[in-house]
Design a protein around this motif. Structure first.
Motif, PDB file in Angstrom:
ATOM      1  N   ILE A  21       0.818  -1.217   0.000  1.00 25.36           N
ATOM      2  CA  ILE A  21       0.000   0.000   0.000  1.00 25.36           C
ATOM      3  C   ILE A  21       0.852   1.267   0.000  1.00 25.36           C
ATOM      4  O   ILE A  21       0.740   2.111  -0.890  1.00 25.36           O
ATOM      5  CB  ILE A  21      -0.968   0.023   1.207  1.00 25.36           C
ATOM      6  N   SER A  22       1.706   1.435   0.998  1.00 21.90           N
ATOM      7  CA  SER A  22       2.430   2.701   1.190  1.00 21.90           C
ATOM      8  C   SER A  22       3.413   3.006   0.069  1.00 21.90           C
ATOM      9  O   SER A  22       3.436   4.129  -0.441  1.00 21.90           O
ATOM     10  CB  SER A  22       3.165   2.691   2.527  1.00 21.90           C
ATOM     11  N   ILE A  27       4.887   6.200  -4.815  1.00 24.24           N
ATOM     12  CA  ILE A  27       5.320   6.225  -6.222  1.00 24.24           C
ATOM     13  C   ILE A  27       4.268   6.911  -7.089  1.00 24.24           C
ATOM     14  O   ILE A  27       4.582   7.767  -7.918  1.00 24.24           O
ATOM     15  CB  ILE A  27       5.617   4.802  -6.726  1.00 24.24           C
ATOM     16  N   ILE A  28       3.012   6.558  -6.885  1.00 25.03           N
ATOM     17  CA  ILE A  28       1.922   7.151  -7.671  1.00 25.03           C
ATOM     18  C   ILE A  28       1.890   8.672  -7.481  1.00 25.03           C
ATOM     19  O   ILE A  28       1.816   9.418  -8.450  1.00 25.03           O
ATOM     20  CB  ILE A  28       0.561   6.517  -7.297  1.00 25.03           C
ATOM     21  N   ASN A  46      -2.122   7.291   3.253  1.00 24.40           N
ATOM     22  CA  ASN A  46      -1.688   6.172   4.076  1.00 24.40           C
ATOM     23  C   ASN A  46      -2.372   6.232   5.444  1.00 24.40           C
ATOM     24  O   ASN A  46      -2.849   5.214   5.951  1.00 24.40           O
ATOM     25  CB  ASN A  46      -0.163   6.185   4.239  1.00 24.40           C
ATOM     26  N   PHE A  47      -2.457   7.430   6.027  1.00 28.16           N
ATOM     27  CA  PHE A  47      -3.149   7.611   7.304  1.00 28.16           C
ATOM     28  C   PHE A  47      -4.621   7.217   7.170  1.00 28.16           C
ATOM     29  O   PHE A  47      -5.154   6.485   8.008  1.00 28.16           O
ATOM     30  CB  PHE A  47      -3.017   9.059   7.777  1.00 28.16           C
ATOM     31  N   GLY A  63      -2.166  -6.036   4.907  1.00 24.04           N
ATOM     32  CA  GLY A  63      -1.083  -6.787   5.547  1.00 24.04           C
ATOM     33  C   GLY A  63      -1.579  -7.675   6.675  1.00 24.04           C
ATOM     34  O   GLY A  63      -1.159  -8.831   6.802  1.00 24.04           O
ATOM     35  N   LYS A  64      -2.475  -7.148   7.497  1.00 17.93           N
ATOM     36  CA  LYS A  64      -3.025  -7.951   8.588  1.00 17.93           C
ATOM     37  C   LYS A  64      -3.843  -9.122   8.042  1.00 17.93           C
ATOM     38  O   LYS A  64      -3.777 -10.230   8.574  1.00 17.93           O
ATOM     39  CB  LYS A  64      -3.864  -7.079   9.526  1.00 17.93           C
TER      40      LYS A  64
END
Length: 133
Positions: A21-22, A27-28, A46-47, A63-64
């Motif tokens: 994700i981050s 990059i985007i 991201n937040f 991720g979880k």
């Protein structure tokens, strides 16, 4: 709370969120804005990801979910915006005010405590579990 999850699974879930994700967000936004040093937009998204996705997805982030763990409230109620803001925003302030020492203490708490709860878990009244919703 014998189903609480320890340090390594939580760490790998965070690493996976960073990779999946981050990093792509950074990059985007770098490509779109042409400014590779200004991280304001990717940090904001991201937040928002870390706060909103667990509310909508039963405590999971990508991720979880891959690691088979999720965030839950101690009282068993559904995660809400207040809980997640406490977990990330207030905890980030605590970690910043303590110049990162709070973050290090949290890592040790997750690794050493029997319930594997960190400072941000105590602030928000949460823990991380391997139980499915």
């Amino acid at each position: 709370m014998s189903d609480s999850v320890g340090f390594w699974k939580r760490l790998f879930a965070g690493v996976l969120d960073g990779i999946i994700i981050s990093a792509p967000l950074a990059i985007i936004f770098g490509v779109i804005t042409g400014d590779w040093e200004d991280e304001n937009f990717s940090t904001l998204f991201n937040f928002l990801y870390m706060v909103i996705v667990p509310i909508l997805w039963y405590g999971y982030t990508v991720g979880k979910r891959i690691m088979g763990i999720r965030i839950v409230r101690m009282d068993g109620k559904k995660l809400g915006i207040g809980t997640m803001l406490l977990r990330y925003l207030v905890a980030a302030l605590v970690y910043a005010i303590t110049l990162g020492i709070g973050f290090i203490v949290s890592a040790f708490m997750v690794g050493i405590r029997k319930d594997h709860r960190s400072i941000h878990d105590f602030i928000a009244g949460t823990y991380v579990t391997s139980n499915e919703p």
